[in-house]
Every structure is written in C-alpha cells, then in structure tokens.
Design a protein around this motif. Structure first.
Motif, PDB file in Angstrom:
ATOM      1  N   VAL A 125       0.855  -1.182   0.000  1.00  0.00           N
ATOM      2  CA  VAL A 125       0.000   0.000   0.000  1.00  0.00           C
ATOM      3  C   VAL A 125       0.894   1.236   0.000  1.00  0.00           C
ATOM      4  N   PRO A 126       0.894   2.010  -1.091  1.00  0.00           N
ATOM      5  CA  PRO A 126       1.641   3.285  -1.079  1.00  0.00           C
ATOM      6  C   PRO A 126       0.890   4.321  -0.231  1.00  0.00           C
ATOM      7  N   ARG A 127       1.611   4.975   0.665  1.00  0.00           N
ATOM      8  CA  ARG A 127       1.026   6.019   1.491  1.00  0.00           C
ATOM      9  C   ARG A 127       1.851   7.291   1.351  1.00  0.00           C
ATOM     10  N   PRO A 128       1.288   8.431   1.744  1.00  0.00           N
ATOM     11  CA  PRO A 128       2.063   9.672   1.668  1.00  0.00           C
ATOM     12  C   PRO A 128       3.371   9.614   2.445  1.00  0.00           C
ATOM     13  N   ASP A 129       3.396   8.816   3.533  1.00  0.00           N
ATOM     14  CA  ASP A 129       4.604   8.730   4.348  1.00  0.00           C
ATOM     15  C   ASP A 129       5.502   7.555   3.963  1.00  0.00           C
ATOM     16  N   TYR A 132       4.093   0.686   2.444  1.00  0.00           N
ATOM     17  CA  TYR A 132       3.672  -0.249   3.486  1.00  0.00           C
ATOM     18  C   TYR A 132       3.373  -1.613   2.851  1.00  0.00           C
ATOM     19  N   GLU A 212      -0.742  -4.044  -5.655  1.00  0.00           N
ATOM     20  CA  GLU A 212      -1.071  -2.806  -4.945  1.00  0.00           C
ATOM     21  C   GLU A 212      -2.511  -2.895  -4.462  1.00  0.00           C
ATOM     22  N   ALA A 215      -6.142   1.558   0.039  1.00  0.00           N
ATOM     23  CA  ALA A 215      -5.805   1.950   1.410  1.00  0.00           C
ATOM     24  C   ALA A 215      -6.799   1.401   2.422  1.00  0.00           C
ATOM     25  N   ASP A 216      -8.061   1.207   2.001  1.00  0.00           N
ATOM     26  CA  ASP A 216      -9.079   0.744   2.943  1.00  0.00           C
ATOM     27  C   ASP A 216      -9.265  -0.771   2.928  1.00  0.00           C
ATOM     28  N   PRO A 233       5.349  -0.690   7.758  1.00  0.00           N
ATOM     29  CA  PRO A 233       6.173   0.152   6.890  1.00  0.00           C
ATOM     30  C   PRO A 233       7.340  -0.668   6.345  1.00  0.00           C
TER      31      PRO A 233
END
Length: 294
Positions: A125-129, A132, A212, A215-216, A233
């Motif tokens: 899961v790509p996240r802004p931070d 993951y 991929e 996010a949910d 992470p």
C-alpha cells in the motif's frame, strides 16, 4: 544477521549425500543415498544404480508413473516414513513449459528432491509517508512453520491449475482478496533456492507477484492458515528480515527481492551485487537450469 545470511539459510545442502533421480536424460530430483535400499526393495517401480535412480522401463507414461508413485506414497505413509499425506498433487516436468512426466502427492516431493513451484504475492500500500506491506502470521496449528511470519499470499503450485488460477485461489482463501482485485497482481520474476531438510532436498522456484491494494482494504483469512495480518512500513519489514528469523525461511527471499526492486535495498548496501545474484542460484535439476539459461 544480514541479507546474505537469510539467503544462505535457504541454500544449505550437500549433494554428496544424494543420488540424482532421472527420467530419460532429464535430471529432475535428488534422493538420499540412505533411501536407496528402500527404493531397491521395490524393483517393480524403481531402477537403482550406482550413479542414479529412476523408474523401471515399464513405467513409460505419466499415468503409469503417477499410479506407481501413488502406491509408494500410500505404503510409506502406512509405514511411518511419511508422517502425512496432503492429497494435493504436484506436477513434475523435465522443463517448465513441458507436459508433466508424472504427478505426486505434495507431501512426498522433498523425499525425491523434485523441484516444485510456488506463488508468492507481496501485498503493498503506497502512502504519503512511504511504502507499506501486508504481513501474515501463520496459524499456530499449521503443520509446518507454525507462528512464523509470511507473505500476504503464498502457496505451492498444484497440478491442473495455471499460475494465475492458483494465485486467485490462494488470494481468496488466505487473504479474502476478490478475484477482480487479484487479477491486478503484476508478475515480478522469480527467486530460486536449494535447501536440504530432514525430509530431503528442496530445489524450488517461487514466482513472485506484486499487488497494490486500496488503502481501505483489510485482508481476512478464510482457510484457517493465517492467524492475523499486519500492515508494516517497508523499513520495519526490512529490519525484521535482515536482523531476525521471524519469517518463514523462503519468504525472506521474496521480501529481499521486493525490497531491492522498490529501492529499499540499494546499490550502496554492502555486498549488493552478491545479494542480487544469490537470489537466483543455479539449481541442480534440469527444469530450473533450463529456465535460468533462457
């Protein structure tokens, strides 16, 4: 600890203790020398020589070999040599794209050192931070490697299914991934290894896929093989693989490969070139050696 240690732990074996198992001119497996007396006791099935083991000439079709091996597996299970029979058949071929030479119960594959295929999926899961990755914990009741960490989806390749069909099946059973979402998994190559175990030899190849996930999305297990999932992470994933043995041994290879492709392990890493090549060792059986030469 370290990346190379994880890779080395998957490639410990001594072929001096084994004889090659051959069908025709194809070397498809390895059998412990200590097992040859038991094989020689079945001259209706096995031809045992000083330099190799194979089938007797009469077992000259896939159907005949498969039937003979099914009888052997049953007898060995009854005698206690095989602690369990899975009921799941694996196809053994002389080359990856060729028709099976025979089918054999998954539980007996290591005894003969036959090379088999697995399918492993990195769910990320790509996240802004940052990046993951979903990590699975194997159920405590599993017969192999209970309680260890695992890839989100992973499984052996049974006979009669394509890689894509098996991926969809395992994704649904292990992580509750809908078929439409599973089709988005992208092939990312393969890793190989050859490990000597108590049962025999494992010269295996794992096909790797990246998926991929929204996010949910929350994976949920349906077949009882996974105790829980956690979203980690990438830095935690890397540290755990590098510094511990918390993951099932061959999952480490899949994760290292993933971390390289996503730049978490980069060229500045000590022994980077060795790590790259060590994920694809030349295996001592013809099917995978043919694949590696292409």
């Amino acid at each position: 600890m370290g990346w190379l240690n994880r890779i080395a732990e998957c490639n410990r074996h001594d072929l001096a203790d084994f004889l090659p198992f051959e069908v025709g001119e194809a070397r498809i497996g390895w059998v412990r020398r200590s097992l040859t007396a038991r094989l020689a006791a079945r001259p209706d099935v096995f031809a045992v020589g000083t330099a190799s083991v194979g089938f007797v000439p009469g077992l000259d079709t896939p159907k005949r070999r498969s039937a003979a091996l099914a009888g052997i597996v049953c007898a060995w299970h009854e005698s206690g040599l095989l602690k369990r029979v899975s009921g799941e058949l694996f196809a053994i071929s002389a080359a990856p794209d060729e028709a099976p030479l025979f089918l054999i119960d998954r539980a007996a594959v290591q005894i003969f050192g036959f090379g088999v295929v697995g399918v492993h999926v990195n769910g990320y899961v790509p996240r802004p931070d940052g990046l993951y990755v979903w990590v699975a914990e194997r159920a405590a009741g599993r017969h192999s490697h209970p309680g260890l960490l695992d890839n989100m989806v992973a499984g052996g390749q049974p006979a009669g299914l394509s890689l894509r069909q098996n991926l969809a099946k395992e994704a649904a059973e292990e992580a509750g991934i809908p078929a439409a979402l599973a089709t988005r998994a992208l092939p990312a190559g393969a890793v190989t290894y050859c490990l000597e175990t108590e049962a025999g030899l494992r010269p295996d190849m794992l096909y790797v896929y990246d998926l991929e996930l929204p996010a949910d999305f929350r994976p949920r297990n349906a077949d009882g093989e996974v105790a829980r999932f956690e979203l980690w992470p990438a830095a935690r994933l890397a540290e755990t693989v590098r510094d511990t043995r918390r993951f099932k041994f061959n999952c480490n290879l899949v994760i290292i490969d993933f971390l390289i492709r996503w730049g978490v392990i980069g060229p500045e890493e000590p022994d980077y070139a060795v790590i790259l090549t060590s994920l694809h060792p030349t295996l001592p059986i013809d099917p995978w050696r043919m694949w590696q030469s292409r």
